[in-house]
Enzyme design. Structure first.
Site, PDB file in Angstrom:
ATOM      1  N   GLY A  17     -77.350 -46.992  27.830  1.00  0.00           N
ATOM      2  CA  GLY A  17     -76.695 -47.214  26.537  1.00  0.00           C
ATOM      3  C   GLY A  17     -77.318 -46.367  25.446  1.00  0.00           C
ATOM      4  O   GLY A  17     -78.509 -46.503  25.161  1.00  0.00           O
ATOM      5  N   PHE A  20     -77.427 -47.975  19.053  1.00  0.00           N
ATOM      6  CA  PHE A  20     -78.576 -48.106  18.157  1.00  0.00           C
ATOM      7  C   PHE A  20     -79.841 -48.487  18.918  1.00  0.00           C
ATOM      8  O   PHE A  20     -80.918 -47.951  18.666  1.00  0.00           O
ATOM      9  CB  PHE A  20     -78.302 -49.166  17.092  1.00  0.00           C
ATOM     10  CG  PHE A  20     -77.370 -48.694  16.020  1.00  0.00           C
ATOM     11  CD1 PHE A  20     -77.787 -47.788  15.069  1.00  0.00           C
ATOM     12  CD2 PHE A  20     -76.065 -49.140  15.975  1.00  0.00           C
ATOM     13  CE1 PHE A  20     -76.930 -47.339  14.080  1.00  0.00           C
ATOM     14  CE2 PHE A  20     -75.198 -48.700  14.994  1.00  0.00           C
ATOM     15  CZ  PHE A  20     -75.628 -47.800  14.045  1.00  0.00           C
ATOM     16  N   GLU A 177     -63.603 -55.392   6.039  1.00  0.00           N
ATOM     17  CA  GLU A 177     -63.679 -53.944   5.772  1.00  0.00           C
ATOM     18  C   GLU A 177     -62.323 -53.286   5.986  1.00  0.00           C
ATOM     19  O   GLU A 177     -61.862 -52.486   5.160  1.00  0.00           O
ATOM     20  CB  GLU A 177     -64.666 -53.277   6.747  1.00  0.00           C
ATOM     21  CG  GLU A 177     -66.109 -53.433   6.356  1.00  0.00           C
ATOM     22  CD  GLU A 177     -67.060 -52.909   7.432  1.00  0.00           C
ATOM     23  OE1 GLU A 177     -66.589 -52.470   8.494  1.00  0.00           O
ATOM     24  OE2 GLU A 177     -68.275 -52.957   7.198  1.00  0.00           O
ATOM     25  N   ALA A 321     -76.847 -53.988  13.535  1.00  0.00           N
ATOM     26  CA  ALA A 321     -77.564 -52.744  13.828  1.00  0.00           C
ATOM     27  C   ALA A 321     -79.088 -52.859  13.688  1.00  0.00           C
ATOM     28  O   ALA A 321     -79.831 -52.345  14.527  1.00  0.00           O
ATOM     29  CB  ALA A 321     -77.033 -51.636  12.914  1.00  0.00           C
ATOM     30  N   GLN A 322     -79.539 -53.520  12.621  1.00  0.00           N
ATOM     31  CA  GLN A 322     -80.985 -53.567  12.389  1.00  0.00           C
ATOM     32  C   GLN A 322     -81.760 -54.191  13.555  1.00  0.00           C
ATOM     33  O   GLN A 322     -82.724 -53.601  14.047  1.00  0.00           O
ATOM     34  CB  GLN A 322     -81.289 -54.328  11.092  1.00  0.00           C
ATOM     35  CG  GLN A 322     -81.150 -53.474   9.847  1.00  0.00           C
ATOM     36  CD  GLN A 322     -82.159 -52.333   9.826  1.00  0.00           C
ATOM     37  OE1 GLN A 322     -83.306 -52.490  10.218  1.00  0.00           O
ATOM     38  NE2 GLN A 322     -81.714 -51.181   9.390  1.00  0.00           N
TER      39      GLN A 322
END
Ligand SMILES: Cc1cc2nc3c(=O)[nH]c(=O)nc-3n(C[C@H](O)[C@H](O)[C@H](O)COP(=O)(O)OP(=O)(O)OC[C@H]3O[C@@H](n4cnc5c(N)ncnc54)[C@H](O)[C@@H]3O)c2cc1C
Length: 458
Positions: A17, A20, A177, A321-322
């Site tokens: 993968g 991120f 969004e 993501a973080q």
């Protein structure tokens, strides 16, 4: 494969993968005495938080994605393989690939992320695409732009057109969004482009099954988000469980809502590769791992990012993501320590568990509108323009590492300031599933023009 003859004792790390988590893990192993093979079924890393900008034609695909091979070019101990992992031989410490090859590992980092869940109705996928990949974004862009084109053509020919309803199923960050961005392009960017229709009459509706949109945010920010959506002309219906999706319409029990374009932002499940491990998973298919990110009885395997179910203080670390980046970094650091037996600068060394450093969450709602639940470097709730500017700069900042981040910023700023064309290209089929059916349905419609609106903000 890397030349291992010189380094028979070097450990082999396979990372599956290139999102991120996987990218961070690989980059943090660039200076370790290990040979890394990074496998992804695509040749590029995608910056998913900006996908909706591609879906709504502000940015082009190449501006938010970059070939993994070029990102890893300077790291000589990392090789990149474009292939799909399909299974494991845990006893033999091997990963099986779709092409039939097998990769042996001393350590395995599994970071294949998540995918859409249609709650058992996979037939809805073709009717209501979700947003996860560049291909999804381009397909959404195609459908949204095509709806306006078909309406213009129909208006010219028949003097009428079906309602330009855009229905978004799911009121999480992605749904919000998308809704804000569709409203923006309809009202601001396309207003002068058509001669027969008024794009500003497009109606965007979010259908949320729960009691609130943006469920992970505090109530005051949820309320602010609803207000900002309403300012953009977006309607929000909460407690609205979609029971069926058909070409041209969406059902909520026996209520039919006409929909020129339906988008799916409601459900997420773990990548199926998690289950292929044959180890315990949660109800979404995330692999249950301990505080070292290891699944049960496998200290040589690390599961990171959206695929991992890791709990801290009784709460599951969120799939954003973080934490994915932090997990990738943690796994790489821990592998380094396991190899060297190093104790780590804080003295806790090999017993140091993963800790998620939560800086907060942000969701953008449209041009100049966003909410932010900031937890670091100060605590506070922001909304409106200031939250949006914060969101913009954080996202540009995280594009660092991409050659084209300045170009992205320039393109973005230009589009936002000048209402310019962005990337409004329709590629692929010129057909819009459901458009004709919808048109005929519209002639007899009793529901759906305009879409009914129910808003619950507290
Ligand atoms: C539209 C959208 C908007 C988002 N916005 C935000 C945001 O604003 N802020 C935020 O913090 N988070 C956001 N997220 C969530 C965030 O992007 C994810 O949490 C994050 O990408 C998870 O990282 P990951 O490395 O676990 O997985 P991913 O980034 O999804 O990467 C998984 C990688 O694995 C590869 N892969 C999958 N299966 C296989 C296989 N079998 N073999 C080989 N390769 C495989 C995929 O090609 C992919 O490259 C958003 C997500 C989406 C979809």
């Amino acid at each position: 494969m890397a030349d291992r003859s010189m380094a028979a004792v070097r450990k082999r790390v396979v990372v599956i993968g290139g999102g991120f988590a996987g990218m961070n893990a690989a980059i943090h192993m660039a200076k370790l005495p290990v040979d890394v093979t990074l496998v992804d079924r695509r040749n590029h890393h995608t910056f998913q938080p900006l996908l909706y900008q591609v879906a709504l034609a502000v940015l082009s695909p190449a501006e938010i994605a970059q070939p993994i091979r070029s990102i890893m070019r300077d790291h000589r101990n990392i090789e990149v393989l474009m292939d799909e992992a399909t299974g494991f031989d845990l006893a033999g410490q091997r990963v099986e690939l779709k092409t039939g090859a097998q990769l042996e590992y001393d350590y395995l980092i599994l970071a294949t992320g998540s995918t859409h869940s249609y709650f058992g109705r996979d037939d809805w996928a073709a009717l209501a695409p979700g947003l996860k990949t560049i291909e999804d974004a381009v397909e959404i862009r195609r459908r949204v732009l095509l709806a306006f084109e078909l309406a213009e053509r129909q208006m010219q020919e028949h003097g009428t057109h079906p309602p330009l309803n855009f229905v978004i199923v799911g009121g999480g960050p992605t749904g919000v969004e998308l809704a804000g961005a569709i409203s923006d392009i309809a009202r601001l960017y396309m207003a002068k482009d058509f001669r027969h229709i008024n794009p500003a009459t497009a109606h965007v509706l979010i259908l949320e099954g729960g009691d609130h949109i943006l469920a992970a945010y505090p109530p005051d920010l949820q309320k602010k988000a609803v207000e900002q959506l309403q300012d953009l002309g977006v309607s929000v219906r909460t407690g609205a469980r979609v029971t069926d999706i058909q070409p041209g319409y969406v059902m909520i029990s026996d209520e039919r809502l006409l929909s020129a374009v339906t988008l799916w932002a409601a459900g997420v499940q773990a990548s199926p590769l998690g289950k292929a491990l044959g180890l315990p998973v949660d109800r979404r298919g995330c692999v249950i791992v301990d505080r070292f990110l290891n699944p049960q009885e496998h200290p040589e395997i690390f599961v990171c990012g959206d695929l991992a179910h890791v709990e801290e203080d009784g709460h599951q670390v969120p799939g954003v993501a973080q934490p994915a980046m932090q997990m990738g970094t943690y796994a790489a650091t821990r592998i380094g320590r396991l190899i060297s037996g190093e104790r780590g600068s804080d003295g806790t060394g090999l017993n140091e568990p993963f800790h998620y450093f939560d800086k907060g969450d942000m969701a953008t709602i449209g041009r100049k509108a966003a909410i932010a639940n900031i937890k670091w470097p100060f605590k506070g709730h922001l909304s409106g323009l200031f939250a949006w500017l914060t969101w913009l700069f954080v996202h540009i900042f995280f594009l660092i590492g991409f050659r084209n981040r300045i170009a992205v910023f320039r393109q973005w700023a230009w589009t936002y300031l000048t209402f310019s064309d962005g990337a409004r290209l329709i590629t692929g089929s010129q057909e819009l599933t459901g458009w004709d059916e919808e048109y005929h349905a519209a002639q007899n419609a009793t529901v759906g023009t305009p879409v009914n609106v129910t808003t619950k903000t507290s």
